[in-house]
Design a protein around this motif. Sequence first.
Motif, short mmCIF file in Angstrom:
data_model
loop_
_atom_site.label_atom_id
_atom_site.label_comp_id
_atom_site.label_asym_id
_atom_site.label_seq_id
_atom_site.Cartn_x
_atom_site.Cartn_y
_atom_site.Cartn_z
N THR A 20 2.85 -27.78 -53.62
CA THR A 20 3.62 -28.64 -54.51
C THR A 20 4.62 -27.80 -55.25
OG1 THR A 20 2.01 -28.39 -56.29
CG2 THR A 20 1.68 -30.22 -54.76
N GLN A 21 5.71 -28.37 -55.62
CA GLN A 21 6.76 -27.66 -56.32
C GLN A 21 7.32 -28.56 -57.41
OE1 GLN A 21 10.14 -26.52 -53.96
NE2 GLN A 21 10.49 -24.71 -55.20
N LYS A 53 12.06 -37.02 -54.39
CA LYS A 53 10.71 -36.46 -54.35
C LYS A 53 10.44 -35.69 -53.07
CE LYS A 53 8.72 -40.04 -57.32
NZ LYS A 53 7.71 -41.12 -57.44
N ASN A 54 11.11 -36.08 -51.99
CA ASN A 54 10.89 -35.40 -50.71
C ASN A 54 11.76 -34.15 -50.63
OD1 ASN A 54 10.61 -34.57 -48.06
ND2 ASN A 54 10.60 -36.66 -47.24
N HIS A 55 11.16 -32.98 -50.87
CA HIS A 55 11.92 -31.74 -50.88
C HIS A 55 12.24 -31.22 -49.49
CE1 HIS A 55 10.05 -30.90 -55.11
NE2 HIS A 55 10.74 -32.02 -55.05
N GLU A 56 11.68 -31.87 -48.47
CA GLU A 56 11.99 -31.47 -47.10
C GLU A 56 13.31 -32.08 -46.65
OE1 GLU A 56 10.32 -29.28 -45.30
OE2 GLU A 56 9.00 -28.98 -47.04
N LYS A 86 20.27 -37.55 -52.70
CA LYS A 86 19.14 -37.87 -51.83
C LYS A 86 19.52 -37.72 -50.36
CE LYS A 86 15.83 -41.54 -50.78
NZ LYS A 86 15.39 -42.94 -51.09
N ASP A 87 18.63 -37.07 -49.62
CA ASP A 87 18.81 -36.82 -48.18
C ASP A 87 20.05 -35.98 -47.89
OD1 ASP A 87 16.50 -38.32 -47.60
OD2 ASP A 87 17.65 -40.18 -47.49
#
Length: 364
Positions: A20-21, A53-56, A86-87
């Motif tokens: 988690t980050q 929220k999606n850091h990938e 985002k994205d």
Amino acid sequence: MKQIFKTIFLKNDSLKKRETQSKVAFSLMPAPDLKSAEGGLVVSFVTTFFLDKNHETTKMSEVYFTPTTSFTGQYSFPIQSYIYTKDNKYNFIGDYRFMIYPQFTYGLGGNSTKDPQSEVNYQQIRFYQFVSRKIKGDFRLGLGFQLDNYQDISEDSKIAEPTDFTIYQKGDYSNELSSGIAFQALYDSRKNILNPTQGYYFEADYRLNNSIFGSDTNWKSIYIDARKYHSFSKTRHKVLATRAFYWVVFDGKPHYLDLPSIGWDRYGKTGRGFTRNRYRSNSLLYLETEYRTDITRNGFLGAVFYGNFSSVSNLDTYHFDNWTPAIGAGLRIKWNKLNDCNLVLDYGVSKDDWTFRVGLSENF
């Protein structure tokens, strides 16, 4: 600061991925500014965050505020931003400054001198803003607006004959407004922009200053910044980083202060080992390579070793006849493990010159 004390007792290798980050990480560092013999004070504020929220799928964003003052009347208040939506659909790159910045001049091109020719005093307001959109993968195209406003310009000459500043400006010390649009091509596959360990970065900007946009003078410029990062280990910090930088102005006569100069790239990090402004002309070429490694197993302490070459063209010919090398080394202290931010302490030397730099992000 608490992150430093935690780091001392951690035994995990520096590059092990955390599950988690934190979404937001903030770092602060006040320190003496010893970029040259003049000295001063610099305070670095770095904030990194994710807009999803999606850091990938959404990369880290950064806002950097580094107010500085020197003992010679220099005051600088720059805010720089590098923000992904985002994205990674859109990318916003900003550079905003207010500066009261007396600086020494050393001549132009091949006429550069060891000792200053004069001190030029001025105030500057800068507003640069780029917006780019993802085209495919890490490649994006964008459009920007760039404005530099120089006011209260004066010169204090230190030599008997006319300086290169006076000759180039033809004795004109009036205020100058340079403004125009810029087209940008950007490729950035880095995951961490504060401390990259992998990937490529390539930026090409084509700037058109024109009276249509309020500019006092019509001219054009090309700005190219290319970087590559290669990691030699999956568990330790062992990275080879290389950079090539090219900046040229043409098709018009920019103000002296708009000419390409060492240390005046957008992030002010070219020319370790050289005093800012030491070399200036209508085009600049800069090459640098650096090896970064851990000293302690947990990554709390690290070191870098680097070398660079820089050259400015002979004025009006665009020929690069003189190359000046510099070498140096630096210490890294883990300042914030949440975003892998390091306290950067770099010492560099070149012929008749030296610098000591302090910061909270790698030089490139």
